[in-house]
Design a protein around this motif. Sequence first.
Motif, PDB file in Angstrom:
ATOM      1  N   THR A 128      24.545 -10.920  36.832  1.00  0.00           N
ATOM      2  CA  THR A 128      25.586  -9.918  37.084  1.00  0.00           C
ATOM      3  C   THR A 128      25.246  -8.995  38.250  1.00  0.00           C
ATOM      4  O   THR A 128      25.790  -7.891  38.351  1.00  0.00           O
ATOM      5  N   ILE A 129      24.380  -9.442  39.143  1.00  0.00           N
ATOM      6  CA  ILE A 129      24.116  -8.657  40.351  1.00  0.00           C
ATOM      7  C   ILE A 129      25.266  -8.778  41.333  1.00  0.00           C
ATOM      8  O   ILE A 129      25.655  -7.814  42.004  1.00  0.00           O
TER       9      ILE A 129
ATOM     10  N   LYS B 294      20.693  -4.558  31.897  1.00  0.00           N
ATOM     11  CA  LYS B 294      21.377  -3.653  32.827  1.00  0.00           C
ATOM     12  C   LYS B 294      21.820  -2.359  32.154  1.00  0.00           C
ATOM     13  O   LYS B 294      22.423  -1.497  32.801  1.00  0.00           O
TER      14      LYS B 294
ATOM     15  N   TRP C 276      32.571  -3.331  36.090  1.00  0.00           N
ATOM     16  CA  TRP C 276      31.402  -4.192  35.877  1.00  0.00           C
ATOM     17  C   TRP C 276      31.559  -5.014  34.607  1.00  0.00           C
ATOM     18  O   TRP C 276      31.248  -6.206  34.584  1.00  0.00           O
TER      19      TRP C 276
ATOM     20  N   SER D 124      23.096  -3.564  40.481  1.00  0.00           N
ATOM     21  CA  SER D 124      24.184  -4.535  40.633  1.00  0.00           C
ATOM     22  C   SER D 124      25.096  -4.073  41.766  1.00  0.00           C
ATOM     23  O   SER D 124      25.385  -2.874  41.886  1.00  0.00           O
TER      24      SER D 124
END
Length: 486
Positions: free
Chosen positions: A187-188, A62, A144, A84
């Motif tokens: 981690t979406i 990511k 995040w 995400s």
Amino acid sequence: MTKVQEDRPVLPTRQDEVAAAGSEFIGGPIGRHARLGGHWLHPVRVVVLVALGMFALGMVQKLPCYDWAWFRGAGSQYTHACYSDIPHLFVARGFADGLTPYFDRLPGDMEYLEYPVLTGLFMEVASWLTPGGGSMQHREQMYWMVNAGMLMACAAVIAVCVARTHRRRPWDALLFALAPAFALTATINWDLLAIALTAAAMLMWSRGRTLLFGVLVGLATAAKLYPVLLLGALFVLCWRAGKWRAFGAAVLGAAASWLVANLPVMLFAWDGWKKFYTFSQERPIDFGSVWLLISQRSGNPLTDANTYATGLTLLLCAAIGLLALTAPRRPRFAQLAFLVVAAFILANKVYSPQYVLWLIPLAALARPRWRDFLIWQATEVVYFLGIWFYLAYTTSGDKHQGLPTEGYQLAIAAHLLGTLYLCAVVVRDILLPERDVVRRDGSDDPSGGVLDGAGDVFVLSDAARAPREAAPSEGQRVRWGTAPGD
């Protein structure tokens, strides 16, 4: 019931050809006379370390989005396949402005947060831990990162629970830990919270703690809807085994914990609380679903897709129930849990790429064979790439950068066929239980708790009444399970 009485862990390199071949990178399969145990690298610790390593690799994947693509238009985050929901919803759902989920109305099209209450609480706690200074881009990055840390803890819980659910098969949890789709999708969104609670619930059931199982399922359902399907699988299994008291305790615990989690919001923010349910009901067909594939290919908007999806889900669940009551032996709990969740996914109006996480721990327990697991995972990676490149195509204007509609339809078909393939081999193991790798050592249902080794009380076929033998395992032939009434 006769079974192998042996406490040593089952070693996949002695049972699984793919695992044996893969072990060549670390010296080859373990020898028959190798000394096991006594080392600090216990199987559960190894599984957790591998899972955390894969999670970290997913965070690295990511990185292009974290550095810039989330903040420079939609196209870049799709072409780099690093999208995400987390940073975007930090602003869009009012967390950046200190709004309280469910209680405060949101500006824009979504009036209230469209997630169940425990997921909303998870999101809110992460916002409390996010530093308030700096630019909005910095705050989104930190939000995040905080969520990633909390989700990593959930991943560790899942790894521990999957490794310990089947006492003699802790290494099967490497299927979860090394799953490519796990690293890519962790981690979406916030799905790992519900999955961790579900994995813990299954561990408790395997230990015979039926009430605690129910409490955890209720909490998991307060974070995501799908865990309640496990109660449906248990209903059929407990019906066949006559374990109504255990099932009643599970339902009671689930109902009580779900109500405790939801009641405060229901009482004081009804409109916000019901948003998740009304949004799910009113949501049209969306990415990844079989209904989108049919709609795009036929040109029919399928305005009644909600009815079709509900009907197909009920039909598939009825078929699974019939399978459970007619199979030669009572299916293992993990097998039936995998099938009902897969049925829900296959029939749903939408398939977000992170939904694969729901199935990965269940697949590791239901069908712990690397070949079949990797075939399925390959199709999920194809879909993961397909949806982002399709979105890149639809947002690139005249550039047409990405995957056109026909290519995305192939990606949907790959996901559907891969999931159906894994369902088919699980069904085959149910119909031919002597081929079930978990039962090869004489075990009945290591994740079954009170169902493990229980006799049948209600069956719908004569085939279910005949004792069967497991396939040979390391030179032994064993009999497992009991005939009805034994």
